[in-house]
Design a protein around this motif. Sequence first.
Motif, PDB file in Angstrom:
ATOM      1  N   ASN A 107      31.459 -25.665 -30.333  1.00  0.00           N
ATOM      2  CA  ASN A 107      31.215 -26.933 -29.634  1.00  0.00           C
ATOM      3  C   ASN A 107      32.072 -27.055 -28.376  1.00  0.00           C
ATOM      4  OD1 ASN A 107      33.619 -27.347 -31.098  1.00  0.00           O
ATOM      5  ND2 ASN A 107      33.194 -29.520 -31.463  1.00  0.00           N
ATOM      6  N   ARG A 109      32.279 -26.945 -24.173  1.00  0.00           N
ATOM      7  CA  ARG A 109      31.323 -27.422 -23.175  1.00  0.00           C
ATOM      8  C   ARG A 109      30.329 -26.308 -22.864  1.00  0.00           C
ATOM      9  NH1 ARG A 109      34.855 -30.880 -18.690  1.00  0.00           N
ATOM     10  NH2 ARG A 109      36.211 -31.923 -20.194  1.00  0.00           N
ATOM     11  N   PRO A 110      29.087 -26.693 -22.515  1.00  0.00           N
ATOM     12  CA  PRO A 110      28.079 -25.670 -22.224  1.00  0.00           C
ATOM     13  C   PRO A 110      28.571 -24.666 -21.188  1.00  0.00           C
ATOM     14  CG  PRO A 110      27.034 -27.816 -22.400  1.00  0.00           C
ATOM     15  CD  PRO A 110      28.526 -28.053 -22.477  1.00  0.00           C
ATOM     16  N   SER A 134      25.195 -24.726 -31.429  1.00  0.00           N
ATOM     17  CA  SER A 134      26.085 -25.326 -30.426  1.00  0.00           C
ATOM     18  C   SER A 134      26.012 -26.840 -30.511  1.00  0.00           C
ATOM     19  CB  SER A 134      25.685 -24.890 -29.011  1.00  0.00           C
ATOM     20  OG  SER A 134      25.848 -23.511 -28.830  1.00  0.00           O
ATOM     21  N   SER A 136      27.368 -30.351 -28.399  1.00  0.00           N
ATOM     22  CA  SER A 136      27.911 -30.767 -27.107  1.00  0.00           C
ATOM     23  C   SER A 136      27.837 -32.284 -26.980  1.00  0.00           C
ATOM     24  CB  SER A 136      27.133 -30.108 -25.959  1.00  0.00           C
ATOM     25  OG  SER A 136      25.785 -30.564 -25.944  1.00  0.00           O
ATOM     26  N   PRO A 140      22.277 -29.374 -23.768  1.00  0.00           N
ATOM     27  CA  PRO A 140      22.484 -28.127 -23.029  1.00  0.00           C
ATOM     28  C   PRO A 140      21.986 -28.140 -21.588  1.00  0.00           C
ATOM     29  CG  PRO A 140      20.569 -27.925 -24.428  1.00  0.00           C
ATOM     30  CD  PRO A 140      21.166 -29.274 -24.734  1.00  0.00           C
ATOM     31  N   ILE A 145      26.118 -32.206 -18.088  1.00  0.00           N
ATOM     32  CA  ILE A 145      26.560 -31.281 -19.133  1.00  0.00           C
ATOM     33  C   ILE A 145      28.031 -30.879 -19.018  1.00  0.00           C
ATOM     34  CG2 ILE A 145      24.260 -30.374 -19.534  1.00  0.00           C
ATOM     35  CD1 ILE A 145      25.068 -27.882 -17.951  1.00  0.00           C
ATOM     36  N   GLN A 208      20.833 -26.445 -31.119  1.00  0.00           N
ATOM     37  CA  GLN A 208      21.619 -27.215 -30.155  1.00  0.00           C
ATOM     38  C   GLN A 208      21.546 -28.696 -30.511  1.00  0.00           C
ATOM     39  OE1 GLN A 208      19.413 -25.595 -26.781  1.00  0.00           O
ATOM     40  NE2 GLN A 208      21.263 -24.544 -26.068  1.00  0.00           N
ATOM     41  N   SER A 210      23.647 -32.699 -29.920  1.00  0.00           N
ATOM     42  CA  SER A 210      24.544 -33.393 -28.992  1.00  0.00           C
ATOM     43  C   SER A 210      24.837 -34.808 -29.464  1.00  0.00           C
ATOM     44  CB  SER A 210      23.928 -33.448 -27.591  1.00  0.00           C
ATOM     45  OG  SER A 210      22.823 -34.354 -27.560  1.00  0.00           O
TER      46      SER A 210
END
Length: 392
Positions: A107, A109-110, A134, A136, A140, A145, A208, A210
Amino acid sequence: MSDFLDQYRGNGPLRDITVLDFTQMMMGPVATQLLGDMGALVIKVERPVSGEWERSYNPRGRRLHGESPYFLAMNRNKLAMTADLTNADDRAMICDLVKHCDVVVENFRPGVMERLGLGYDALLEHNPRLVYASGSGYGPKGPLIHRPGQDMLLQCMSGLAANSGPADGPPVPVGAPVLDASTAFLLAFSIVSAVHGARANGTPRLVQASLLGTALLIQCQEALVAMNTDLEWQRSEAGIAAPWTDAPYGVYETADGFIAMSMTPRAKLAGIFSLPAAMIDCTDDEWFLKRDEVNLVLKERLKHKPAAQWIDELTEAGMWVAPVQSVSEMVGQEQTAANSYVEEISTPGGNSVRAIGLPVTMSGMDGVNRLPVPYIGEHDAVVRAALRGTGT
C-alpha cells in the motif's frame, strides 16, 4: 498445498495461501492480519532496524512492553523479515521468495513498487499466477494519485464528514479510521476471490482498492440519490445523525447521560412521547422537514429520566434504542465477553495484551490466535533458510 514454512500456517480455510506483505499503517496490515487469522502464511517485509511506520506511532507517546499499541493491534499471525528494497541483493531475495507466494500485498503510493522493480509486471516474471494486491488513497489513476491518502482526509473529501454535525457547525469526521478498516475488509475479500480465480484459470490477478472507492461504496445509497434525483441532503439544526433521516435518529441527552434512538414509525413515536396529532398528521416529506421540531420535543421529554430507565422503557415499547458508551466501557461488558471478541495476544518478549481478536467464528476452525506479534526481523533466518532449502 505448498509445504513452504508449513509449520507457521494456521488450521483455517486459507492455510494453503502464502502472502508476502509489504504493507504499513492500518489498511494493509489489517487486511493481511485477517488472512493470517484465517490460516494463511503471512510474511511481513519491513525496512531494517526501524521496521514499518506503525511501530513508531504511539498514543500520546505511550508504548506497551516497548511496542506501539497500534502495531500490536493489527500484526498478529505474521512472520517478520527485513529487506532493504533499494539493495539489489535484497530485491533478488524478494524475487526468489515471490516464487513461493500466492499473493503480494502493498500500500505504497502508486508507482513506488514499480520504481523499485517490484511492480506487478516485474513480479509476474517470477510467478505467472501471482495475485498482486495494492491499496491506495485515491485509486491507481487520476490527478490525485500522488497526494497523501489518509483516512480523515478522505472522509472529508468524499462527503462522509458532511453527513455529521449540526447545520450551523463544521462537518464532523468519524473519530475511528473507518475507511482504513473498511478498505482492509474489501482488500482481504478481493484477495481471496482473486486467488480462487488465479488457481481456477491459471492466470494472474491484479487487485486494486482505495480509501476513496471505499468511501463512495459506504455512501452508495446517498450517491445514487445525488446522481439521479434533485434531492439535496442538509444537516439538521439538532445535528441528527444522518441528514437524510427523519426524527428520531441520533444521540439524545437524558437526565444523566445520553442514549441513541433510531428509526421509529411516527405513530409509535407519537404514542410513546404524546406528540400532538397536528405534528404527525402530514406527508412523509413534511414529516422529514419537521425533524428539528420533533427533536426539540424529544429533548424536553427525555431530560426528566436517567438513561438506563429510558433504555428499559423504550425497549419495552418497541423502540430501537441503545446506550451511548465509550469503547473502554464496551470491551468490558458481558455481551463482548460472551462472544469472545477480546483475546489475550502475545507480544515480543513473551508479554501479552488484551486486544480485539477475529470477531468471526467458523465451525471447524479454532486456535486463530497462533503466532505472537513479531519483533523486527524476528524470522529473517527462518525465511532465508527455507529459501535455501528450496534451492531458489
